[in-house]
Enzyme design. Structure first.
Site, PDB file in Angstrom:
ATOM      1  N   THR A 188       4.082 -10.977  -1.008  1.00 55.45           N
ATOM      2  CA  THR A 188       3.229 -11.750  -0.103  1.00 55.45           C
ATOM      3  C   THR A 188       1.773 -11.449  -0.486  1.00 55.45           C
ATOM      4  N   THR A 243       6.134   2.970  12.951  1.00 54.08           N
ATOM      5  CA  THR A 243       4.728   3.253  13.220  1.00 54.08           C
ATOM      6  C   THR A 243       4.521   3.849  14.613  1.00 54.08           C
ATOM      7  N   ASP A 244       3.450   4.617  14.769  1.00 53.81           N
ATOM      8  CA  ASP A 244       3.134   5.154  16.102  1.00 53.81           C
ATOM      9  C   ASP A 244       2.742   4.054  17.080  1.00 53.81           C
ATOM     10  N   GLU A 245       2.417   2.846  16.561  1.00 54.46           N
ATOM     11  CA  GLU A 245       1.966   1.776  17.461  1.00 54.46           C
ATOM     12  C   GLU A 245       3.055   1.310  18.414  1.00 54.46           C
ATOM     13  N   PRO A 273     -18.101  -4.848  10.404  1.00 52.72           N
ATOM     14  CA  PRO A 273     -17.741  -5.330  11.752  1.00 52.72           C
ATOM     15  C   PRO A 273     -16.909  -4.313  12.535  1.00 52.72           C
ATOM     16  N   HIS A 319      -6.714  -4.484  22.416  1.00 55.18           N
ATOM     17  CA  HIS A 319      -6.975  -3.353  21.507  1.00 55.18           C
ATOM     18  C   HIS A 319      -6.486  -2.014  22.090  1.00 55.18           C
ATOM     19  N   LYS A 365      -7.787  -3.709   6.065  1.00 52.81           N
ATOM     20  CA  LYS A 365      -7.680  -2.578   6.989  1.00 52.81           C
ATOM     21  C   LYS A 365      -9.030  -1.846   7.094  1.00 52.81           C
ATOM     22  N   LEU A 366      -9.224  -1.104   8.211  1.00 57.09           N
ATOM     23  CA  LEU A 366     -10.555  -0.553   8.542  1.00 57.09           C
ATOM     24  C   LEU A 366     -11.243   0.164   7.375  1.00 57.09           C
ATOM     25  N   ARG A 405      -8.098   6.717  16.325  1.00 57.85           N
ATOM     26  CA  ARG A 405      -6.889   6.690  15.495  1.00 57.85           C
ATOM     27  C   ARG A 405      -6.717   8.072  14.848  1.00 57.85           C
ATOM     28  N   LYS A 428       7.678  -4.447  15.356  1.00 57.83           N
ATOM     29  CA  LYS A 428       8.144  -3.170  14.783  1.00 57.83           C
ATOM     30  C   LYS A 428       9.061  -2.446  15.778  1.00 57.83           C
ATOM     31  N   PHE A 454       0.829  -1.226   0.000  1.00 59.23           N
ATOM     32  CA  PHE A 454       0.000   0.000   0.000  1.00 59.23           C
ATOM     33  C   PHE A 454       0.860   1.271   0.000  1.00 59.23           C
ATOM     34  N   TYR A 468       2.368  -7.435  16.404  1.00 60.53           N
ATOM     35  CA  TYR A 468       2.829  -6.566  15.303  1.00 60.53           C
ATOM     36  C   TYR A 468       3.677  -5.424  15.832  1.00 60.53           C
ATOM     37  N   ASP A 471     -14.292  -7.596  20.610  1.00 59.15           N
ATOM     38  CA  ASP A 471     -13.181  -6.650  20.499  1.00 59.15           C
ATOM     39  C   ASP A 471     -11.880  -7.365  20.102  1.00 59.15           C
TER      40      ASP A 471
HETATM   41  P1  NAD Z   1       1.404  -3.631   3.283  1.00 62.95           P
HETATM   42  O1  NAD Z   1       1.068  -4.841   4.092  1.00 62.95           O
HETATM   43  O2  NAD Z   1       0.371  -3.034   2.404  1.00 62.95           O
HETATM   44  O3  NAD Z   1       2.673  -3.935   2.346  1.00 62.95           O
HETATM   45  C1  NAD Z   1       3.784  -4.647   2.811  1.00 62.95           C
HETATM   46  C2  NAD Z   1       4.670  -4.972   1.617  1.00 62.95           C
HETATM   47  O4  NAD Z   1       5.852  -5.641   2.095  1.00 62.95           O
HETATM   48  C3  NAD Z   1       4.011  -5.908   0.596  1.00 62.95           C
HETATM   49  O5  NAD Z   1       4.267  -5.472  -0.718  1.00 62.95           O
HETATM   50  C4  NAD Z   1       4.679  -7.244   0.865  1.00 62.95           C
HETATM   51  O6  NAD Z   1       4.735  -8.089  -0.284  1.00 62.95           O
HETATM   52  C5  NAD Z   1       6.066  -6.796   1.305  1.00 62.95           C
HETATM   53  N1  NAD Z   1       6.730  -7.814   2.149  1.00 62.95           N
HETATM   54  C6  NAD Z   1       6.204  -8.436   3.237  1.00 62.95           C
HETATM   55  N2  NAD Z   1       7.093  -9.338   3.708  1.00 62.95           N
HETATM   56  C7  NAD Z   1       8.198  -9.245   2.930  1.00 62.95           C
HETATM   57  C8  NAD Z   1       9.458  -9.909   2.918  1.00 62.95           C
HETATM   58  N3  NAD Z   1       9.747 -10.870   3.820  1.00 62.95           N
HETATM   59  N4  NAD Z   1      10.369  -9.566   1.990  1.00 62.95           N
HETATM   60  C9  NAD Z   1      10.079  -8.600   1.061  1.00 62.95           C
HETATM   61  N5  NAD Z   1       8.898  -7.964   0.998  1.00 62.95           N
HETATM   62  C10 NAD Z   1       7.970  -8.291   1.924  1.00 62.95           C
HETATM   63  O7  NAD Z   1       1.966  -2.572   4.327  1.00 62.95           O
HETATM   64  P2  NAD Z   1       1.772  -0.990   4.402  1.00 62.95           P
HETATM   65  O8  NAD Z   1       0.511  -0.692   5.093  1.00 62.95           O
HETATM   66  O9  NAD Z   1       2.053  -0.417   3.054  1.00 62.95           O
HETATM   67  O10 NAD Z   1       2.966  -0.616   5.409  1.00 62.95           O
HETATM   68  C11 NAD Z   1       4.283  -0.411   4.920  1.00 62.95           C
HETATM   69  C12 NAD Z   1       5.183  -0.046   6.090  1.00 62.95           C
HETATM   70  O11 NAD Z   1       4.691   1.122   6.735  1.00 62.95           O
HETATM   71  C13 NAD Z   1       5.276  -1.114   7.176  1.00 62.95           C
HETATM   72  O12 NAD Z   1       6.606  -1.152   7.647  1.00 62.95           O
HETATM   73  C14 NAD Z   1       4.338  -0.616   8.268  1.00 62.95           C
HETATM   74  O13 NAD Z   1       4.743  -1.071   9.540  1.00 62.95           O
HETATM   75  C15 NAD Z   1       4.512   0.884   8.131  1.00 62.95           C
HETATM   76  N6  NAD Z   1       3.369   1.720   8.534  1.00 62.95           N
HETATM   77  C16 NAD Z   1       2.112   1.482   8.046  1.00 62.95           C
HETATM   78  C17 NAD Z   1       1.063   2.323   8.394  1.00 62.95           C
HETATM   79  C18 NAD Z   1      -0.337   2.108   7.856  1.00 62.95           C
HETATM   80  O14 NAD Z   1      -1.262   2.798   8.266  1.00 62.95           O
HETATM   81  N7  NAD Z   1      -0.556   1.198   6.929  1.00 62.95           N
HETATM   82  C19 NAD Z   1       1.300   3.399   9.269  1.00 62.95           C
HETATM   83  C20 NAD Z   1       2.590   3.592   9.764  1.00 62.95           C
HETATM   84  C21 NAD Z   1       3.623   2.758   9.379  1.00 62.95           C
HETATM   85  O1  DAU Z   2      -1.085   3.422  13.592  1.00 60.71           O
HETATM   86  C1  DAU Z   2      -0.351   2.913  12.505  1.00 60.71           C
HETATM   87  C2  DAU Z   2      -0.815   1.508  12.194  1.00 60.71           C
HETATM   88  O2  DAU Z   2      -2.112   1.632  11.631  1.00 60.71           O
HETATM   89  C3  DAU Z   2       0.118   0.758  11.265  1.00 60.71           C
HETATM   90  O3  DAU Z   2       1.354   0.561  11.895  1.00 60.71           O
HETATM   91  C4  DAU Z   2      -0.478  -0.590  10.869  1.00 60.71           C
HETATM   92  O4  DAU Z   2       0.346  -1.225   9.901  1.00 60.71           O
HETATM   93  C5  DAU Z   2      -1.851  -0.355  10.273  1.00 60.71           C
HETATM   94  O5  DAU Z   2      -2.466  -1.593   9.979  1.00 60.71           O
HETATM   95  C6  DAU Z   2      -2.725   0.434  11.249  1.00 60.71           C
HETATM   96  O6  DAU Z   2      -3.038  -0.346  12.427  1.00 60.71           O
HETATM   97  P1  DAU Z   2      -4.497  -0.334  13.108  1.00 60.71           P
HETATM   98  O7  DAU Z   2      -4.677  -1.585  13.855  1.00 60.71           O
HETATM   99  O8  DAU Z   2      -4.726   0.945  13.799  1.00 60.71           O
HETATM  100  O9  DAU Z   2      -5.375  -0.308  11.746  1.00 60.71           O
HETATM  101  P2  DAU Z   2      -6.701  -1.125  11.303  1.00 60.71           P
HETATM  102  O10 DAU Z   2      -7.137  -0.530  10.011  1.00 60.71           O
HETATM  103  O11 DAU Z   2      -6.505  -2.593  11.367  1.00 60.71           O
HETATM  104  O12 DAU Z   2      -7.734  -0.725  12.439  1.00 60.71           O
HETATM  105  C7  DAU Z   2      -8.060   0.630  12.703  1.00 60.71           C
HETATM  106  C8  DAU Z   2      -9.040   0.646  13.877  1.00 60.71           C
HETATM  107  O13 DAU Z   2     -10.276   0.057  13.450  1.00 60.71           O
HETATM  108  C9  DAU Z   2      -8.582  -0.152  15.083  1.00 60.71           C
HETATM  109  O14 DAU Z   2      -8.990   0.503  16.265  1.00 60.71           O
HETATM  110  C10 DAU Z   2      -9.323  -1.468  14.943  1.00 60.71           C
HETATM  111  C11 DAU Z   2     -10.623  -1.075  14.256  1.00 60.71           C
HETATM  112  N1  DAU Z   2     -11.211  -2.103  13.364  1.00 60.71           N
HETATM  113  C12 DAU Z   2     -10.418  -2.629  12.397  1.00 60.71           C
HETATM  114  C13 DAU Z   2     -10.913  -3.594  11.554  1.00 60.71           C
HETATM  115  C14 DAU Z   2     -10.037  -4.219  10.484  1.00 60.71           C
HETATM  116  C15 DAU Z   2     -12.540  -2.481  13.521  1.00 60.71           C
HETATM  117  O15 DAU Z   2     -13.263  -1.968  14.403  1.00 60.71           O
HETATM  118  N2  DAU Z   2     -13.018  -3.432  12.674  1.00 60.71           N
HETATM  119  C16 DAU Z   2     -12.260  -4.025  11.709  1.00 60.71           C
HETATM  120  O16 DAU Z   2     -12.777  -4.926  11.002  1.00 60.71           O
END
Ligand code: NAD
Ligand code: DAU
Length: 340
Positions: free
Chosen positions: A37, A126-128, A206, A277, A190-191, A215, A155, A12, A151, A273
């Site tokens: 993946t 990530t902020d997590e 859900p 969480h 994702k949400l 968030r 990280k 993404f 997770y 939940d």
């Molecule tokens: P994503 O799950 O959409 O993409 C992950 C990518 O990494 C995929 O293309 C996957 O094929 C690749 N990958 C996974 N395992 C691998 C491996 N062993 N070798 C090579 N490639 C591999 O993730 P995203 O949401 O785009 O997040 C990207 C980065 O940003 C992550 O490090 C995540 O922790 C961080 N991040 C995400 C968010 C968010 O809201 N999505 C917020 C803050 C930080």
């Molecule tokens: O804060 C940064 C993080 O944000 C990244 O590091 C992670 O990679 C990314 O996945 C995201 O984590 P969250 O757990 O916050 O995101 P998610 O979209 O899974 O969930 C957002 C919120 O919504 C969380 O409080 C859980 C809730 N949720 C999520 C799903 C998938 C629901 O209530 N129902 C759902 O089905």
């Protein structure tokens, strides 16, 4: 900065960043290193793949020989490390692959980068890693790490390794910790995409627990711009928080999506939940704003509308990525609700 290896560039944020980076910098070679993946999808890079400055290497960041070979083949001088297992719910179902990719894989990346003497290594975090907040306060870069899910623990471990490589070996590491991203090409687990797609299909939405978890949402384009700024001007060894100052309760996000799509709130289904969480995340992004001059360009009001519209226009994209493995995951995660 000339030959830039981007790990996870088919995911993404990675795919959005590859596009952004090539558009911003004429004189770069980009190598997208990705294992493809379930979350990696080369369709996310349609159009980019014909750019002569862009190369793709299919490889696992845990496989040192393949990583070394890519560094040498392309004479890599800069790394932007996105590749990770990224979904909290999957880490609760099984943590091993998270430790393998996020910890062991990051260690391989750091070690090969050290061996090859790169000029810069940007570790995307990530902020997590900071854990959970009460009703008030925000995460600062100095907030102690307190990860709660497998997770976020993986990280946080990779963050500590990256900082240790900087401190011990002088590897030129910079690090970003961003809040929740939304925008095009986000995997449907994702949400926001999950709720958009279920609403479009008139399926239950859900919502975990009471829906009052908070968030801070940032458009992926703003995250990409922030990463670019830190890559150019961030100080070695420093961490930069990135956030949108845009806090939402989950239930209000879901209601906004339903309203935008003209769907009834009766589609909302409160479910069990998420274990452990985190209640609230909020980012203080003063440091990157004051020191590097970054600030978000997207408003959430417009960004969420454009994102909903993107999912409406790209039904074939999400239908394809939701086949096979995703169906198994969805039924395992959502049980009875998934059957409705
Ligand atoms: P994503 O799950 O959409 O993409 C992950 C990518 O990494 C995929 O293309 C996957 O094929 C690749 N990958 C996974 N395992 C691998 C491996 N062993 N070798 C090579 N490639 C591999 O993730 P995203 O949401 O785009 O997040 C990207 C980065 O940003 C992550 O490090 C995540 O922790 C961080 N991040 C995400 C968010 C968010 O809201 N999505 C917020 C803050 C930080
Ligand atoms: O804060 C940064 C993080 O944000 C990244 O590091 C992670 O990679 C990314 O996945 C995201 O984590 P969250 O757990 O916050 O995101 P998610 O979209 O899974 O969930 C957002 C919120 O919504 C969380 O409080 C859980 C809730 N949720 C999520 C799903 C998938 C629901 O209530 N129902 C759902 O089905």
């Amino acid at each position: 900065m000339r030959n830039v290896l981007i790990t996870g560039g088919a995911g993404f944020i990675g795919s959005n960043f590859v596009r952004y980076f090539l558009a911003q910098h004429a004189d770069v070679v980009v190598v997208n290193f990705d294992a493809l993946t379930y979350a990696g999808n080369l369709e996310n890079l349609a159009g980019v793949d014909v750019d002569p400055r862009y190369h793709f290497v299919k490889g696992d960041i845990c496989d040192r020989a393949v990583v070394e070979s890519a560094f040498k083949q392309f004479n890599i001088d800069t790394v932007v490390h996105f590749a990770a297992e990224s979904h909290v719910d999957r880490s609760i179902l099984g943590s091993s692959v998270f430790v393998q990719t996020n910890v062991v894989g990051t260690n391989v990346m750091l070690d090969v980068a050290k061996q090859c003497g790169v000029e810069r290594f940007l570790h995307v975090s990530t902020d997590e890693v900071y854990g959970s907040l009460g009703a008030t306060g925000k995460f600062l870069e100095t907030t102690p790490l307190h990860p709660n899910s497998p997770y976020s623990a993986s990280k946080a471990s990779s963050d500590l390794l990256a900082l240790a490589y900087q401190h011990t070996y002088g590897l030129p590491v910079v690090m970003t910790r961003c809040s929740n991203n939304y925008g095009p090409y986000q995997f449907p687990e994702k949400l926001i995409p999950l709720m958009i797609i279920n609403a479009l299909n008139n399926k239950p939405l859900p919502v975990y627990g009471d829906g009052l978890n908070v968030r801070d949402w940032l458009h992926v384009g703003d995250h990409c711009a922030a990463i670019d700024v830190v890559l150019q001007d961030g100080k070695i060894g420093e961490v930069y928080n990135i956030g949108g100052d845009n806090e939402w309760k989950n239930i209000n996000i879901v209601q906004t999506i339903l309203k935008e799509l003209g769907k009834p709130e009766s589609l909302i289904s409160f479910v069990k939940d998420r274990p452990g969480h985190d209640r609230r995340y909020a980012i203080d992004a003063t440091k990157i704003q004051n020191e590097l001059g970054w600030s978000p360009a997207h408003t959430f009001e417009l960004g969420i509308k454009e994102t909903i519209d993107w999912y409406i226009r790209n039904e074939s994209w999400w239908k394809r990525v939701m086949t096979g493995e995703y169906q198994e995951y969805y039924f395992r995660q959502y049980g009875e609700v998934a059957k409705a």
